[in-house]
Design a protein around this motif. Structure first.
Motif, mmCIF file in Angstrom:
data_model
loop_
_atom_site.group_PDB
_atom_site.id
_atom_site.type_symbol
_atom_site.label_atom_id
_atom_site.label_comp_id
_atom_site.label_asym_id
_atom_site.label_seq_id
_atom_site.Cartn_x
_atom_site.Cartn_y
_atom_site.Cartn_z
ATOM 1 N N ASN A 45 0.844 -1.189 0.000
ATOM 2 C CA ASN A 45 0.000 0.000 0.000
ATOM 3 C C ASN A 45 0.879 1.239 0.000
ATOM 4 O OD1 ASN A 45 -2.408 -1.543 0.318
ATOM 5 N ND2 ASN A 45 -1.959 -1.726 2.482
ATOM 6 N N GLN A 46 0.367 2.313 -0.588
ATOM 7 C CA GLN A 46 1.103 3.563 -0.632
ATOM 8 C C GLN A 46 0.123 4.707 -0.440
ATOM 9 O OE1 GLN A 46 4.160 3.807 -3.655
ATOM 10 N NE2 GLN A 46 3.659 5.938 -4.067
ATOM 11 N N SER A 47 0.553 5.728 0.312
ATOM 12 C CA SER A 47 -0.290 6.909 0.492
ATOM 13 C C SER A 47 0.540 8.172 0.328
ATOM 14 C CB SER A 47 -0.969 6.902 1.868
ATOM 15 O OG SER A 47 -0.008 7.085 2.892
ATOM 16 N N TYR A 48 -0.146 9.232 -0.033
ATOM 17 C CA TYR A 48 0.448 10.566 -0.142
ATOM 18 C C TYR A 48 -0.316 11.459 0.825
ATOM 19 C CZ TYR A 48 1.269 15.253 -1.981
ATOM 20 O OH TYR A 48 1.584 16.581 -2.110
ATOM 21 N N SER A 49 0.407 12.241 1.605
ATOM 22 C CA SER A 49 -0.230 13.130 2.577
ATOM 23 C C SER A 49 0.553 14.424 2.671
ATOM 24 C CB SER A 49 -0.263 12.474 3.968
ATOM 25 O OG SER A 49 -0.900 11.226 3.934
ATOM 26 N N THR A 50 -0.101 15.447 3.209
ATOM 27 C CA THR A 50 0.530 16.743 3.386
ATOM 28 C C THR A 50 0.798 17.010 4.867
ATOM 29 O OG1 THR A 50 -1.642 17.798 3.433
ATOM 30 C CG2 THR A 50 -0.525 17.699 1.300
ATOM 31 N N ARG A 51 1.593 18.058 5.113
ATOM 32 C CA ARG A 51 1.993 18.402 6.489
ATOM 33 C C ARG A 51 0.775 18.441 7.427
ATOM 34 N NH1 ARG A 51 6.357 20.571 8.741
ATOM 35 N NH2 ARG A 51 7.242 21.259 6.762
ATOM 36 N N GLY A 52 0.956 17.846 8.596
ATOM 37 C CA GLY A 52 -0.067 17.899 9.638
ATOM 38 C C GLY A 52 -1.110 16.809 9.573
ATOM 39 N N VAL A 53 -1.105 16.007 8.523
ATOM 40 C CA VAL A 53 -2.066 14.906 8.441
ATOM 41 C C VAL A 53 -1.729 13.892 9.524
ATOM 42 C CG1 VAL A 53 -2.782 12.897 7.071
ATOM 43 C CG2 VAL A 53 -2.646 15.150 6.005
ATOM 44 N N ILE A 54 -2.755 13.491 10.252
ATOM 45 C CA ILE A 54 -2.623 12.397 11.209
ATOM 46 C C ILE A 54 -3.529 11.280 10.724
ATOM 47 C CG2 ILE A 54 -3.100 11.581 13.548
ATOM 48 C CD1 ILE A 54 -2.303 14.306 14.588
ATOM 49 N N ARG A 55 -2.939 10.147 10.492
ATOM 50 C CA ARG A 55 -3.701 8.937 10.176
ATOM 51 C C ARG A 55 -3.736 8.148 11.474
ATOM 52 N NH1 ARG A 55 -4.969 8.949 4.693
ATOM 53 N NH2 ARG A 55 -3.592 10.310 3.494
ATOM 54 N N ALA A 56 -4.892 8.154 12.115
ATOM 55 C CA ALA A 56 -5.050 7.629 13.475
ATOM 56 C C ALA A 56 -4.700 6.151 13.567
ATOM 57 C CB ALA A 56 -6.470 7.881 13.959
ATOM 58 N N ILE A 57 -4.807 5.625 14.766
ATOM 59 C CA ILE A 57 -4.447 4.231 15.031
ATOM 60 C C ILE A 57 -5.497 3.309 14.414
ATOM 61 C CG2 ILE A 57 -3.956 2.527 16.819
ATOM 62 C CD1 ILE A 57 -1.941 4.888 16.625
ATOM 63 N N HIS A 58 -5.061 2.523 13.439
ATOM 64 C CA HIS A 58 -5.928 1.560 12.763
ATOM 65 C C HIS A 58 -5.367 0.159 12.959
ATOM 66 C CE1 HIS A 58 -7.714 4.602 9.654
ATOM 67 N NE2 HIS A 58 -7.673 5.092 10.869
ATOM 68 N N TYR A 59 -6.237 -0.827 12.882
ATOM 69 C CA TYR A 59 -5.815 -2.226 13.006
ATOM 70 C C TYR A 59 -6.855 -3.129 12.358
ATOM 71 C CZ TYR A 59 -9.015 -1.792 16.971
ATOM 72 O OH TYR A 59 -10.112 -1.520 17.742
ATOM 73 N N GLN A 60 -6.454 -4.349 12.088
ATOM 74 C CA GLN A 60 -7.335 -5.400 11.576
ATOM 75 C C GLN A 60 -7.458 -6.467 12.668
ATOM 76 O OE1 GLN A 60 -8.495 -3.891 8.238
ATOM 77 N NE2 GLN A 60 -8.591 -6.065 7.986
ATOM 78 N N LYS A 61 -8.655 -7.004 12.864
ATOM 79 C CA LYS A 61 -8.910 -7.966 13.940
ATOM 80 C C LYS A 61 -9.034 -9.391 13.414
ATOM 81 C CE LYS A 61 -12.516 -5.491 14.759
ATOM 82 N NZ LYS A 61 -13.714 -4.839 15.174
ATOM 83 N N GLY A 62 -8.859 -10.326 14.343
ATOM 84 C CA GLY A 62 -9.118 -11.742 14.074
ATOM 85 C C GLY A 62 -8.248 -12.317 12.979
ATOM 86 N N ILE A 63 -8.865 -13.116 12.122
ATOM 87 C CA ILE A 63 -8.100 -13.799 11.072
ATOM 88 C C ILE A 63 -7.567 -12.827 10.028
ATOM 89 C CG2 ILE A 63 -9.302 -16.003 11.393
ATOM 90 C CD1 ILE A 63 -10.867 -15.359 8.791
ATOM 91 N N TYR A 64 -8.047 -11.586 10.056
ATOM 92 C CA TYR A 64 -7.571 -10.578 9.100
ATOM 93 C C TYR A 64 -6.519 -9.652 9.704
ATOM 94 C CZ TYR A 64 -11.294 -12.249 6.164
ATOM 95 O OH TYR A 64 -12.089 -13.049 5.393
ATOM 96 N N ALA A 65 -6.027 -9.968 10.900
ATOM 97 C CA ALA A 65 -4.950 -9.165 11.501
ATOM 98 C C ALA A 65 -3.786 -9.086 10.521
ATOM 99 C CB ALA A 65 -4.510 -9.782 12.819
ATOM 100 N N GLN A 66 -3.070 -7.980 10.566
ATOM 101 C CA GLN A 66 -1.972 -7.755 9.624
ATOM 102 C C GLN A 66 -0.688 -7.372 10.343
ATOM 103 O OE1 GLN A 66 -3.642 -4.474 7.355
ATOM 104 N NE2 GLN A 66 -4.099 -5.829 5.639
ATOM 105 N N ALA A 67 0.420 -7.954 9.902
ATOM 106 C CA ALA A 67 1.742 -7.435 10.230
ATOM 107 C C ALA A 67 2.088 -6.475 9.100
ATOM 108 C CB ALA A 67 2.764 -8.557 10.309
ATOM 109 N N LYS A 68 2.845 -5.427 9.418
ATOM 110 C CA LYS A 68 3.201 -4.418 8.415
ATOM 111 C C LYS A 68 4.684 -4.115 8.477
ATOM 112 C CE LYS A 68 -1.252 -2.060 8.705
ATOM 113 N NZ LYS A 68 -1.937 -0.817 9.082
ATOM 114 N N LEU A 69 5.241 -3.824 7.331
ATOM 115 C CA LEU A 69 6.594 -3.292 7.229
ATOM 116 C C LEU A 69 6.443 -1.936 6.555
ATOM 117 C CD1 LEU A 69 9.647 -3.653 7.588
ATOM 118 C CD2 LEU A 69 9.689 -4.698 5.307
ATOM 119 N N VAL A 70 6.713 -0.858 7.309
ATOM 120 C CA VAL A 70 6.419 0.496 6.839
ATOM 121 C C VAL A 70 7.695 1.290 6.603
ATOM 122 C CG1 VAL A 70 4.202 0.478 8.051
ATOM 123 C CG2 VAL A 70 6.169 1.496 9.148
ATOM 124 N N ARG A 71 7.625 2.189 5.608
ATOM 125 C CA ARG A 71 8.745 3.087 5.337
ATOM 126 C C ARG A 71 8.254 4.315 4.591
ATOM 127 N NH1 ARG A 71 12.379 2.132 0.582
ATOM 128 N NH2 ARG A 71 11.196 1.029 -0.994
#
Length: 181
Positions: A49-75
């Motif tokens: 996945n890839q996103s573009y954002s501008t200064r001050g954007v906060i992408r709040a705490i998100h998660y996936q539950k149960g069998i759809y839980a996700q590990a992420k490698l972010v950069r």
């Protein structure tokens, strides 16, 4: 590649070995074999996945539950973000604790966030291009979240009020104590 575990068990900071000369630079951003050996995991990533954002954007705490839980490698491919991982594993000694790290196109650091964690980030530069790998496919019905300004988590997003931008979806997320983990 250098891997250091954070104080949140299973959450790692990864620093690639960068080769620079007068032409520019090169680094290996991901190598499954080395990654799994150094993190002692058997992670198979299936979605980018890839996103573009501008200064001050906060992408709040998100998660996936149960069998759809996700590990992420972010950069970060462009700009600078403050990346946040929150341990949502009820049986963990660090349940409800968070780890914050600045990721940028200059430091090339990455953060591995295991399943059972929440994740969010804020943009500290004029713009940012954020990239992450997931080890499970997204499922809308399994998504959860926590409001960015939760008092118990007490996250300093390092964003001045005059720049603050939060989506209407993220503004109605529950507090940590009311989140369906």
């Amino acid at each position: 590649m250098q891997v250091k575990e954070t104080y949140l068990k299973g959450c790692f900071v990864i620093e690639p070995k960068k080769f620079e000369d007068d032409r520019g630079y090169f680094f290996e951003s991901f190598n499954e074999e080395k990654f799994n050996e150094l993190t002692e995991t058997e992670t198979k990533f299936v979605q980018d996945n890839q996103s573009y954002s501008t200064r001050g954007v906060i992408r709040a705490i998100h998660y996936q539950k149960g069998i759809y839980a996700q590990a992420k490698l972010v950069r970060v491919l462009k700009g600078t973000v403050l990346d946040i991982a929150v341990d949502l594993r009820r049986d963990s000694s660090t349940f409800g604790k968070h780890y914050a790290i600045e990721l940028s196109e200059k430091n090339n650091k990455q953060l591995y966030i295991p399943r059972g964690f929440g994740h969010g980030f804020s943009v500290l530069s004029d713009t940012a291009v954020f990239f992450y790998k997931c080890d499970n496919f997204y499922n809308a019905a399994s998504e959860g979240g926590i409001i960015y300004n939760d008092e118990e988590l007490n996250i300093d997003w390092k964003v001045e009020d005059k720049y603050l931008k939060v989506s209407s979806k993220d503004l109605i997320l529950p507090k940590f104590n009311n989140a369906k983990l």
